[in-house]
Design a protein around this motif. Sequence first.
Motif, PDB file in Angstrom:
ATOM      1  N   SER A  47       0.804  -1.232   0.000  1.00 52.65           N
ATOM      2  CA  SER A  47       0.000   0.000   0.000  1.00 52.65           C
ATOM      3  C   SER A  47       0.833   1.277   0.000  1.00 52.65           C
ATOM      4  O   SER A  47       0.277   2.372   0.023  1.00 52.65           O
ATOM      5  N   CYS A  50       2.221   4.979   4.565  1.00 48.75           N
ATOM      6  CA  CYS A  50       0.995   4.917   5.341  1.00 48.75           C
ATOM      7  C   CYS A  50       1.169   5.696   6.641  1.00 48.75           C
ATOM      8  O   CYS A  50       2.203   5.590   7.296  1.00 48.75           O
ATOM      9  N   LEU A  52       0.128   5.694  10.179  1.00 45.62           N
ATOM     10  CA  LEU A  52      -0.458   4.678  11.046  1.00 45.62           C
ATOM     11  C   LEU A  52      -1.571   5.220  11.933  1.00 45.62           C
ATOM     12  O   LEU A  52      -2.407   4.457  12.423  1.00 45.62           O
ATOM     13  N   ASN A  54      -4.070   6.870  10.944  1.00 41.21           N
ATOM     14  CA  ASN A  54      -5.340   6.605  10.256  1.00 41.21           C
ATOM     15  C   ASN A  54      -5.817   5.185  10.527  1.00 41.21           C
ATOM     16  O   ASN A  54      -7.019   4.943  10.680  1.00 41.21           O
ATOM     17  N   GLU A  55      -4.882   4.246  10.554  1.00 41.13           N
ATOM     18  CA  GLU A  55      -5.257   2.863  10.862  1.00 41.13           C
ATOM     19  C   GLU A  55      -5.882   2.781  12.250  1.00 41.13           C
ATOM     20  O   GLU A  55      -6.897   2.114  12.448  1.00 41.13           O
ATOM     21  N   CYS A  56      -5.251   3.473  13.205  1.00 40.59           N
ATOM     22  CA  CYS A  56      -5.756   3.451  14.577  1.00 40.59           C
ATOM     23  C   CYS A  56      -7.100   4.157  14.678  1.00 40.59           C
ATOM     24  O   CYS A  56      -8.038   3.663  15.301  1.00 40.59           O
ATOM     25  N   ASN A  58      -9.270   4.761  12.338  1.00 37.41           N
ATOM     26  CA  ASN A  58     -10.330   4.119  11.564  1.00 37.41           C
ATOM     27  C   ASN A  58     -10.720   2.761  12.132  1.00 37.41           C
ATOM     28  O   ASN A  58     -11.655   2.135  11.640  1.00 37.41           O
ATOM     29  N   THR A  60      -9.229  -0.135  12.029  1.00 44.30           N
ATOM     30  CA  THR A  60      -8.971  -1.355  11.256  1.00 44.30           C
ATOM     31  C   THR A  60      -8.359  -2.406  12.186  1.00 44.30           C
ATOM     32  O   THR A  60      -7.880  -2.080  13.283  1.00 44.30           O
ATOM     33  N   PHE A  62      -5.602  -3.902  11.792  1.00 43.52           N
ATOM     34  CA  PHE A  62      -4.192  -3.513  11.930  1.00 43.52           C
ATOM     35  C   PHE A  62      -4.063  -2.366  12.934  1.00 43.52           C
ATOM     36  O   PHE A  62      -3.175  -2.371  13.795  1.00 43.52           O
ATOM     37  N   GLY A  63      -4.972  -1.380  12.843  1.00 42.84           N
ATOM     38  CA  GLY A  63      -4.938  -0.252  13.771  1.00 42.84           C
ATOM     39  C   GLY A  63      -5.154  -0.682  15.209  1.00 42.84           C
ATOM     40  O   GLY A  63      -4.504  -0.175  16.129  1.00 42.84           O
TER      41      GLY A  63
END
Length: 152
Positions: A47, A50, A52, A54-56, A58, A60, A62-63
């Motif tokens: 991807s 990134c 990170l 945003n992962e947290c 959002n 996800t 992974f987040g």
Amino acid sequence: MSGPVEMVVEADEPTAMEVERAGDILTLVCHKSSHGAGWWHWTSAVSGKCDLRNECRNGTRFGKALVAEKLALIHSEIAEAMEGHRKGLMDDKLPDRPMVEVELADAVIRICDLAGALGLDLGGAIASKLAYNLTRPDHKPEARAAAGGKAY
Ligand SMILES: [Mg+2]
């Protein structure tokens, strides 16, 4: 000689707004420093680059794992503080300071960094929780001294 704790005890009681502001400043400074150092960036072959946070934010899978990793790192600082206190050690990186003091600082830095990454109102929560704790019957000295009270 009086240190920071004695100075605080002798000072006027800070207002809830001052407490909130202090928390906000620490959150901003700690997260900005960490983000600027690249701890919240990751480049994936799939991807690309990134953020990170945003992962947290959002939520996800992974987040969520990243948040768990950050919480584990906070735990590790507390464990280091305990070892420093237990053994009466001075810090190896800041040798003029007790290890317990520096590791507690590390824990606060990591907590504020995570709060900033998640966009949490840590300052407001600290001010609110301090005010709430003052109203808790189970935190009053007489309740703590009573049978079944909190010994610590
Ligand atoms: Mg540390």
